[in-house]
Enzyme design. Structure first.
Site, short mmCIF file in Angstrom:
data_model
loop_
_atom_site.label_atom_id
_atom_site.label_comp_id
_atom_site.label_asym_id
_atom_site.label_seq_id
_atom_site.Cartn_x
_atom_site.Cartn_y
_atom_site.Cartn_z
N GLY A 10 0.96 -0.83 0.16
CA GLY A 10 0.57 -0.22 -0.28
C GLY A 10 0.54 1.24 0.33
O GLY A 10 0.47 2.56 0.27
N GLY A 13 -0.81 4.74 -1.24
CA GLY A 13 -1.42 5.34 -0.92
C GLY A 13 -1.50 6.28 -0.12
O GLY A 13 0.12 7.57 -0.22
N ARG A 41 3.13 4.94 -8.93
CA ARG A 41 3.76 6.00 -9.62
C ARG A 41 5.06 6.82 -9.59
O ARG A 41 5.91 5.94 -8.58
CB ARG A 41 3.11 7.38 -7.76
CG ARG A 41 1.78 8.04 -8.52
CD ARG A 41 0.81 9.50 -8.09
NE ARG A 41 1.45 9.28 -5.97
CZ ARG A 41 0.37 8.00 -5.41
NH1 ARG A 41 -0.40 7.33 -5.67
NH2 ARG A 41 0.69 7.89 -4.72
N ASP A 52 0.04 -8.57 -6.07
CA ASP A 52 -0.85 -8.95 -4.83
C ASP A 52 -0.15 -9.82 -3.83
O ASP A 52 0.19 -9.83 -3.85
CB ASP A 52 -2.09 -10.05 -6.17
CG ASP A 52 -3.15 -9.49 -5.19
OD1 ASP A 52 -2.96 -9.31 -4.46
OD2 ASP A 52 -4.17 -9.88 -5.73
N TYR A 141 -15.32 -2.52 6.12
CA TYR A 141 -14.14 -1.99 7.04
C TYR A 141 -13.77 -2.12 8.46
O TYR A 141 -13.46 -2.20 8.86
CB TYR A 141 -14.17 -0.11 6.16
CG TYR A 141 -13.22 0.99 6.58
CD1 TYR A 141 -11.37 -0.70 5.75
CD2 TYR A 141 -12.79 0.93 7.50
CE1 TYR A 141 -10.39 0.52 6.22
CE2 TYR A 141 -11.70 1.91 8.02
CZ TYR A 141 -10.67 1.25 6.96
OH TYR A 141 -8.91 2.64 6.84
N LYS A 145 -11.52 -4.07 10.17
CA LYS A 145 -10.38 -3.69 11.69
C LYS A 145 -10.41 -4.63 12.46
O LYS A 145 -9.46 -5.11 13.07
CB LYS A 145 -10.73 -1.87 11.27
CG LYS A 145 -10.44 -1.51 10.58
CD LYS A 145 -8.99 -1.71 10.26
CE LYS A 145 -8.76 -0.58 9.30
NZ LYS A 145 -7.05 -0.68 8.58
N1 SER Z 1 -10.03 7.25 6.48
C1 SER Z 1 -10.51 6.30 6.69
C2 SER Z 1 -12.03 5.79 6.19
O1 SER Z 1 -12.27 7.09 6.02
C3 SER Z 1 -11.09 5.92 8.57
O2 SER Z 1 -9.90 4.96 8.82
O3 SER Z 1 -11.89 5.17 5.05
#
Ligand code: SER
Length: 322
Positions: A10, A13, A41, A52, A141, A145
């Site tokens: 990542g 990012g 980039r 991957d 998400y 987590k």
């Molecule tokens: N910045 C993230 C989101 O909004 C929060 O972990 O998905």
């Protein structure tokens, strides 16, 4: 202790871009390896491998090829992307983490993995949210987590793996373009301000969320990773706090530098995600264990973001300080 060889997933990012730049100040370009999947980039003076992160064979090949000793595993879908593609989010966010943890045990690697304020949910106390509290997230998400945090702790208890984690708040950065997240309005807004002097915010004006400027986030991440092992008392993920603000408060701050800037509010489905998250965090455990202390307040962050996004866009919009 041998030489550090660091792998970052990542890396392109919002966090990775600044993290690689900071690590590069301390390590040679040959001691940093980044994995590029879809986004690549230019401008990274480090080793780039293409593949991957959910592909265990590929990851193992990279770890062996470069004698990796440490992984920052940042690759994953954010909150909005995970709602769009829940199956993929499960595979990448949790499958990817499980693969990394298994390889870390096999090759005795130190691991950093980011959790998020998304680990909390509507039943969590919203103000000054404690370290140990109710974790009942309602987003894919957030589910990823919480499961990931518990998996990290399990690997530490069961295999003695040195895996460390932070619950990142909304992060505000300028080097990488903003991603598909709920807190990301706080990055998009600066591009709106500097390109068009206006912005339509997808959250309501009074939506308070915990936030942090990227320099603080990178500083804390490296501090956590460098802390002596006996200082680490949390193996799920540390609450990691800094500032908190509403869109309206951010707009007021931007208007102090750009008085012509205007913002409209048009909350969409992202509002529901924001409503399920805390407003501020109690990060006293991180402060106590390894000396966490942020430096940027809302005014300083806003000033730096305007200056940097301005330079980046090479914009014609004029900045006028009050
Ligand atoms: N910045 C993230 C989101 O909004 C929060 O972990 O998905």
């Amino acid at each position: 202790m041998g030489k550090k060889k660091i792998l970052i997933t990542g890396a392109f990012g919002l966090v990775g871009t600044d993290l690689v730049a900071e690590l590069r100040k301390k390590h040679s370009s040959q001691d940093i390896v980044v994995i590029a999947h879809k986004t690549v980039r230019e401008g990274f003076d480090v080793i780039v491998e293409h593949g991957d992160v959910t592909d265990e064979t590929f990851l193992e090949h990279v770890i062996k090829k470069y004698d990796i000793t440490e992984i920052y595993h940042l690759a994953g879908l954010l909150s909005v992307g995970s709602e769009k593609y829940p199956q993929l989010a499960w595979e990448v966010n949790l499958g990817g983490l499980k693969t990394v943890l298994d390889l870390a045990v096999k090759y005795n690697l130190k691991v950093f993995w980011p959790s998020s304020i998304a680990a909390f949910g509507p039943t969590t106390p919203k103000d000054n949210t404690p370290q140990h509290t109710i974790l009942e997230p309602t987003t894919m998400y957030g589910v990823n987590k919480v499961a990931g945090e518990l998996l990290c702790q399990y690997y530490n208890l069961r295999y003695g793996l040195d895996v460390r984690s932070l619950r990142y708040p909304g992060l505000i950065a300028y080097k990488a373009p903003p991603g598909d997240g709920t807190t990301e309005y706080s990055v998009h807004i600066f591009y709106g301000a500097l390109q068009e002097k206006k912005y339509t915010c997808f959250l309501a004006k009074d939506s308070r969320l915990p936030m942090m400027f990227i320099d603080d986030a990178i500083k804390g991440t490296l501090q956590l990773m460098e802390a002596p092992v006996e200082k680490i008392t949390i193996r799920t993920s540390y609450n990691f706090g800094s500032i908190n603000f509403t869109p309206e408060e951010l707009v007021t701050e931007i208007q102090k530098i750009m008085p012509d800037f205007t913002c409209n509010y048009s909350p969409d489905n992202r509002q529901k995600i924001a409503d399920s998250w805390p407003k501020s965090l109690d990060d006293s455990q991180a402060r106590m264990d390894w000396g966490w202390k942020p430096e940027y307040d809302l005014a300083k962050m806003t000033r730096v973001m305007i200056e940097e996004v301005y330079k980046k866009l090479n914009t014609k919009v004029s900045l006028r300080a009050k």
